[in-house]
Write a protein that holds these residues in place. Structure first.
Motif, mmCIF file in Angstrom:
data_model
loop_
_atom_site.group_PDB
_atom_site.id
_atom_site.type_symbol
_atom_site.label_atom_id
_atom_site.label_comp_id
_atom_site.label_asym_id
_atom_site.label_seq_id
_atom_site.Cartn_x
_atom_site.Cartn_y
_atom_site.Cartn_z
ATOM 1 N N VAL A 90 -7.190 -3.842 9.746
ATOM 2 C CA VAL A 90 -6.482 -3.280 8.533
ATOM 3 C C VAL A 90 -6.962 -2.012 7.972
ATOM 4 C CG1 VAL A 90 -5.807 -3.847 6.278
ATOM 5 C CG2 VAL A 90 -5.740 -5.727 8.059
ATOM 6 N N ALA A 91 -8.428 -1.903 7.936
ATOM 7 C CA ALA A 91 -9.162 -0.554 7.703
ATOM 8 C C ALA A 91 -8.728 0.597 8.592
ATOM 9 C CB ALA A 91 -10.643 -0.925 7.506
ATOM 10 N N ASN B 233 7.430 2.089 9.370
ATOM 11 C CA ASN B 233 8.000 1.175 8.720
ATOM 12 C C ASN B 233 7.576 0.187 8.026
ATOM 13 O OD1 ASN B 233 10.508 2.327 9.969
ATOM 14 N ND2 ASN B 233 10.313 1.054 11.609
ATOM 15 N N ALA B 234 6.226 -0.059 8.223
ATOM 16 C CA ALA B 234 5.623 -1.306 7.680
ATOM 17 C C ALA B 234 4.677 -0.632 6.374
ATOM 18 C CB ALA B 234 4.324 -1.619 8.468
ATOM 19 N N THR B 235 4.633 0.728 6.049
ATOM 20 C CA THR B 235 3.926 1.317 5.003
ATOM 21 C C THR B 235 4.541 1.031 3.699
ATOM 22 O OG1 THR B 235 2.623 2.855 6.589
ATOM 23 C CG2 THR B 235 2.447 3.183 4.165
ATOM 24 N N PRO B 236 4.005 0.573 2.560
ATOM 25 C CA PRO B 236 4.827 0.363 1.481
ATOM 26 C C PRO B 236 5.067 1.804 0.851
ATOM 27 C CG PRO B 236 2.888 -1.038 1.488
ATOM 28 C CD PRO B 236 2.719 -0.248 2.642
ATOM 29 N N GLN C 71 -0.141 2.109 -0.323
ATOM 30 C CA GLN C 71 -1.356 1.388 -0.315
ATOM 31 C C GLN C 71 -0.886 0.045 0.434
ATOM 32 O OE1 GLN C 71 -4.023 2.138 -1.760
ATOM 33 N NE2 GLN C 71 -3.247 4.251 -2.271
ATOM 34 N N LEU C 72 -1.770 -0.274 1.323
ATOM 35 C CA LEU C 72 -1.796 -1.572 2.090
ATOM 36 C C LEU C 72 -2.172 -2.579 1.301
ATOM 37 C CD1 LEU C 72 -2.419 -0.427 5.788
ATOM 38 C CD2 LEU C 72 -0.150 -0.878 4.739
ATOM 39 N N PRO C 73 -1.783 -3.841 1.202
ATOM 40 C CA PRO C 73 -2.690 -4.755 0.736
ATOM 41 C C PRO C 73 -3.986 -5.249 1.356
ATOM 42 C CG PRO C 73 -0.752 -5.792 1.833
ATOM 43 C CD PRO C 73 -0.726 -4.329 2.054
ATOM 44 N N ASP C 74 -4.606 -6.037 0.563
ATOM 45 C CA ASP C 74 -5.806 -6.318 1.213
ATOM 46 C C ASP C 74 -5.619 -7.376 2.913
ATOM 47 O OD1 ASP C 74 -7.395 -5.557 -0.682
ATOM 48 O OD2 ASP C 74 -7.408 -7.356 -2.011
#
Length: 180
Positions: A72-73, A40-43, A47-50
């Motif tokens: 985050v990594a 649900n949180a993956t765009p 690509q995740l933001p920094d």
């Protein structure tokens, strides 16, 4: 078995089933939640933001900026390395295992109480858990090296635990294990 003394094998397997059932419920329930949250949180772009690591939150959580970035990594690595089919399969397996683990707690308690139906239910419940673990193992093997590293040994360990519990109950039902 009701009204009779509970065989030692049923007491031991029942106790182990309750303890491991609680542990497995927590583990697979957490995995189920993790898969849903990540999905649900993956765009849409994948690509995740920094990493955003505000100092006040780092202090509150007791983390360094490097640890925040590593978290985050780790999520990014999971998203990038997961084949398109993996999140859905892992969610289904985690949900199924969570429900079966809850059932195994009840079956374990019923073994401890000496319910006549409990050994039969235990064979089916533990056998179903072993099948779910085997399916998870196959999914992890085919998911790639990063996810294999994260999942393979856990599925293998639980598979052998559930297989041995299934065999133990089947042997107890068949009278191979002596009462005592």
């Amino acid at each position: 078995m009701r009204g009779e003394a509970v065989p030692a094998w049923a007491s031991w397997v029942g106790t182990v089933a309750v303890v491991l059932g609680v542990l497995l419920t927590a583990e697979r329930g957490t995995e189920w939640m993790k898969q849903v949250v990540i999905a649900n949180a993956t765009p849409v772009s994948g690509q995740l933001p920094d990493a955003e690591c505000p100092t006040d939150e780092l202090i509150e959580e007791g983390l360094s900026a490097a640890e925040c970035e590593q978290l985050v990594a780790n999520v990014r690595n999971h998203i990038v390395s997961a084949p398109p089919w993996f999140p859905g399969v892992q969610t289904l397996l985690a949900a199924t295992a969570t429900i079966l683990a809850l059932l195994s707690i009840g079956v374990g308690a019923s073994l401890l109480e000496g319910r006549a139906w409990a050994p039969g239910a235990a064979v089916y419940t533990f056998g179903a858990l072993a099948l779910v673990d085997a399916a998870g193992f196959v999914a992890a093997v085919n998911a790639g090296p990063i996810l294999r590293d994260a999942y393979l040994w856990g599925f293998l360990l639980w598979f052998f635990i559930h297989l041995m519990m299934t065999i133990g109950v089947a042997a107890g039902r068949a009278g191979v294990i002596r009462h005592g």
